[in-house]
Design a protein around this motif. Structure first.
Motif, PDB file in Angstrom:
ATOM      1  N   ALA A 165     118.025 -65.886 -23.321  1.00  0.00           N
ATOM      2  CA  ALA A 165     118.784 -65.056 -22.371  1.00  0.00           C
ATOM      3  C   ALA A 165     120.079 -64.547 -23.007  1.00  0.00           C
ATOM      4  O   ALA A 165     120.397 -63.345 -22.953  1.00  0.00           O
ATOM      5  N   TYR A 166     120.833 -65.452 -23.626  1.00  0.00           N
ATOM      6  CA  TYR A 166     122.086 -65.036 -24.270  1.00  0.00           C
ATOM      7  C   TYR A 166     121.813 -64.078 -25.427  1.00  0.00           C
ATOM      8  O   TYR A 166     122.532 -63.102 -25.618  1.00  0.00           O
ATOM      9  N   ALA A 167     120.769 -64.376 -26.199  1.00  0.00           N
ATOM     10  CA  ALA A 167     120.455 -63.508 -27.335  1.00  0.00           C
ATOM     11  C   ALA A 167     120.135 -62.100 -26.845  1.00  0.00           C
ATOM     12  O   ALA A 167     120.630 -61.106 -27.393  1.00  0.00           O
TER      13      ALA A 167
ATOM     14  N   GLY B  47     131.290 -65.262 -22.769  1.00  0.00           N
ATOM     15  CA  GLY B  47     131.880 -65.177 -21.449  1.00  0.00           C
ATOM     16  C   GLY B  47     132.105 -66.519 -20.786  1.00  0.00           C
ATOM     17  O   GLY B  47     132.618 -66.582 -19.670  1.00  0.00           O
ATOM     18  N   GLY B  48     131.695 -67.594 -21.462  1.00  0.00           N
ATOM     19  CA  GLY B  48     131.923 -68.943 -20.940  1.00  0.00           C
ATOM     20  C   GLY B  48     131.424 -69.120 -19.520  1.00  0.00           C
ATOM     21  O   GLY B  48     130.311 -68.720 -19.189  1.00  0.00           O
TER      22      GLY B  48
ATOM     23  N   LEU C 293     127.720 -63.973 -19.040  1.00  0.00           N
ATOM     24  CA  LEU C 293     127.682 -62.782 -19.897  1.00  0.00           C
ATOM     25  C   LEU C 293     127.174 -61.621 -19.055  1.00  0.00           C
ATOM     26  O   LEU C 293     126.114 -61.683 -18.455  1.00  0.00           O
ATOM     27  N   PHE C 294     127.991 -60.552 -18.979  1.00  0.00           N
ATOM     28  CA  PHE C 294     127.548 -59.401 -18.189  1.00  0.00           C
ATOM     29  C   PHE C 294     128.128 -58.130 -18.792  1.00  0.00           C
ATOM     30  O   PHE C 294     128.775 -58.174 -19.843  1.00  0.00           O
TER      31      PHE C 294
ATOM     32  N   GLN D 133     120.631 -58.851 -15.432  1.00  0.00           N
ATOM     33  CA  GLN D 133     121.769 -58.274 -16.152  1.00  0.00           C
ATOM     34  C   GLN D 133     123.026 -59.120 -16.078  1.00  0.00           C
ATOM     35  O   GLN D 133     124.144 -58.624 -16.201  1.00  0.00           O
ATOM     36  N   VAL D 134     122.810 -60.403 -15.870  1.00  0.00           N
ATOM     37  CA  VAL D 134     123.866 -61.399 -16.006  1.00  0.00           C
ATOM     38  C   VAL D 134     123.208 -62.627 -16.629  1.00  0.00           C
ATOM     39  O   VAL D 134     122.062 -62.924 -16.314  1.00  0.00           O
TER      40      VAL D 134
END
Lengths: 249, 319
Positions: free
Chosen positions: B67-69, B134-135, B139-140, B231-232
């Motif tokens: 997801a983060y990637a 974004g901790g 992440l958005f 998208q988050v």
């Protein structure tokens, strides 16, 4: 001709206890070697040391002239050193044919195949069908092994080894737990094995030992006390005393 | 061997179920997309738990990594979705592959604890690296290009639904194929008796590393899908809690059969959906009770129950 299997000075100690004590064995092609001895003599341990399931404390194992002492169990197996287990170890969620198929997959080195290719599948099916027929298990092919009688499970246990087309076959009490009426199927299958193969079998049933063995090795307390042809062993005083004397109660 | 029509029917089950659900919940496509994505993740978990026989509580690590990637890829590299999926799958596979080298030397409880530990480490790293991830805020701020340059992502989740369903379908069909290949059969054999496979010349460790890496790749793919459709990306996607939740879904449906992953995910999410709207605080209690009943009385999960009923109706013995 080089021996199929040459065990030299093989030793295993657990702490101060020597469970295998400087064992020497030579297995020639075509030999049917029975490994006998009282309970706790270290017969299964010796098989584990030869296959590499257990690491030896000392000594060497040569397979077809090559030193395999430092090789792990799967590599020795891939070179044709195959064993069966005293207590049946089948793939419990699978059918008879699937169990044999696992052997065939490894024999044909397809365990990484992630595609079903017709030629590969055919070769695997053929190998499985051949052993099924040999062990008269063809009509059991699609039966889950968990539903088989113990005698039939022993046959599958042997079948997994046979489908590997071993050069050296180590059988740990192949007929143990099998009713007398069925044990001949197992021994017939062993009798039918290719001539040039070497077989070592642990067996307590002396009738079977004297019927099938070309050579007998007597193991007591981890050490070989005597090696010879069946008639030599039958005549040996020491063997009669430590082994047959004990077995006769 | 299953017959030809049964096999085709099995392959069509996912799109059929998708269409039925769409007819039942026409206004809830975002929710249905969520189910499809979770189903992909639970399928990947079944590879490890059901087929390889390794109980893990760290599977969300690969989902979160994917997801983060995918989120970072969309934000900084290219917001094209399909290559984003590949980025997510690669991230999941890399995390799984690297940790598997260590993990697969452990067994039982040690293995389980290590999966938790690895997952926690990753969680902390992502949590601390605020500048990149974004901790706590997540992440958005990335938007996705249309899929294949044609289909735009929309607010109602219409595209998200079809997109996720298509990926789920592909994953399901491929995994069904994989399970009957020599590789898939070897993995099952290792689950049944690893020592026996070793005695046949099989390399147990390598097979486990491969299957874990593959599973991680699929989990990463699910993570990427989640990032692109919602998208988050939040920290919870990496959490051990989430790992436990998907394990509950799998056990509910039944381990070791791909259907179990699908049924378990569907039943869990639908119960969650309704129960949480009735009682947002205590809905887990309900899930817990169902799980206790399943584990006690139907250890093979709901799909095992279905198989038993089917066997009873047709007068045959259940497999």
């Amino acid at each position: 001709m080089t021996a199929l299997l040459e065990v030299r000075n093989l030793t295993k100690s657990f702490g101060g206890l020597k469970v295998t004590n400087h064992v020497d064995l030579t297995l020639e092609p075509g030999a049917r070697m029975a490994l006998i001895g009282p309970n706790g003599a270290g017969k299964t341990t010796l098989v584990n040391l030869i296959t590499g399931a257990l690491a030896a404390s000392g000594g060497s194992v040569r397979l077809m002239g090559e030193d395999v002492s430092a090789l792990p169990e799967p590599v020795r197996a891939a070179r044709g050193l195959i064993r069966t287990f005293q207590v049946t170890r089948l793939f419990g969620s699978m059918t008879v044919a699937e169990n044999l198929r696992i052997g065939a997959i490894h024999r044909q080195r397809r365990s990484y195949a992630i595609l079903r290719r017709t030629a590969v599948e055919q070769a695997l099916d053929e190998a499985v069908a051949r052993v099924l027929a040999q062990l008269r298990l063809t009509d059991r092919a699609d039966t889950p092994v968990a539903r088989l009688a113990y005698g039939e499970q022993r046959l599958v246990e042997l079948g997994i080894a046979l489908v590997m087309e071993p050069r050296v076959l180590l059988l740990d009490e192949p007929a143990a737990g099998v009713p007398q009426s069925e044990s001949h199927i197992i021994m017939d299958a062993i009798d039918d094995l290719p001539e040039d193969l070497g077989v070592v079998f642990i067996e307590h049933d002396m009738d079977l030992v004297f019927r099938f063995a070309t050579e007998i090795v007597v193991l007591v307390s981890g050490a070989v006390i005597c090696t010879g042809t069946p008639s030599e062993i039958a005549a040996n005083e020491e063997v009669r005393r430590v082994y047959f004397g004990e077995a006769a109660h | 061997m299953t017959s030809f029509p049964t096999r085709i029917l099995g392959d069509l089950a996912v799109p059929l179920a998708g269409l039925i659900l769409l007819a039942l919940y026409p206004s809830q496509q975002a929710f249905l997309a969520q189910i499809a994505i979770t189903a992909i993740l639970v399928l990947s978990l079944d590879l490890v738990v059901g087929f390889a026989g390794l109980a893990t509580l760290g599977h969300a690590a690969m989902f979160g990594a994917g997801a983060y990637a995918a989120g970072l890829y969309a934000l900084h590299v290219w917001s094209e979705p399909l290559t984003g999926l590949i980025a997510g799958a690669l991230a999941g596979a890399v995390v799984a592959g690297a940790t598997a080298l260590m993990l697969m030397r452990a067994h039982g409880l040690t293995f389980l604890m290590m999966t938790v530990a690895i997952s926690q480490v990753l969680y902390e790293i992502v949590s601390k690296a605020r500048d990149v991830t974004g901790g706590d805020d997540g992440l958005f701020g990335f938007t996705m290009q249309p899929v294949l340059g044609v289909w735009e992502f929309d607010f109602f989740g219409k595209l998200a639904f079809w997109y996720s369903l298509a990926v789920l379908w592909i994953v399901f069909v491929l995994l069904r194929r994989l399970m009957v290949t020599p590789f898939g059969q070897t993995v099952r054999a290792i689950r049944d008796d690893a020592g026996r496979v070793g005695s046949l010349g099989g390399r147990v460790y390598r097979h486990r590393v491969v299957v874990y890496t593959l599973s991680g790749g699929i989990a990463g793919l699910a993570g990427a899908l989640s990032a692109q459709t919602v998208q988050v990306v939040g920290l919870s996607s990496l959490s051990v809690t989430y790992s436990a939740e998907i394990l509950v879904m799998l056990v509910l449906g039944g381990t070791g059969r791909l259907w179990g992953a699908l049924v378990g995910t569907l039943v869990f999410t639908v119960i969650h959906h309704y129960a949480a709207s009735i009682d947002p605080v205590r809905w887990m209690l309900f899930i817990g009770l169902i799980l206790v009943v399943i584990v006690l009385f139907l250890p093979g999960g709901l799909t095992r129950g279905i198989a038993l009923i089917h066997a009873w109706l047709t007068g045959r013995r259940a497999p």
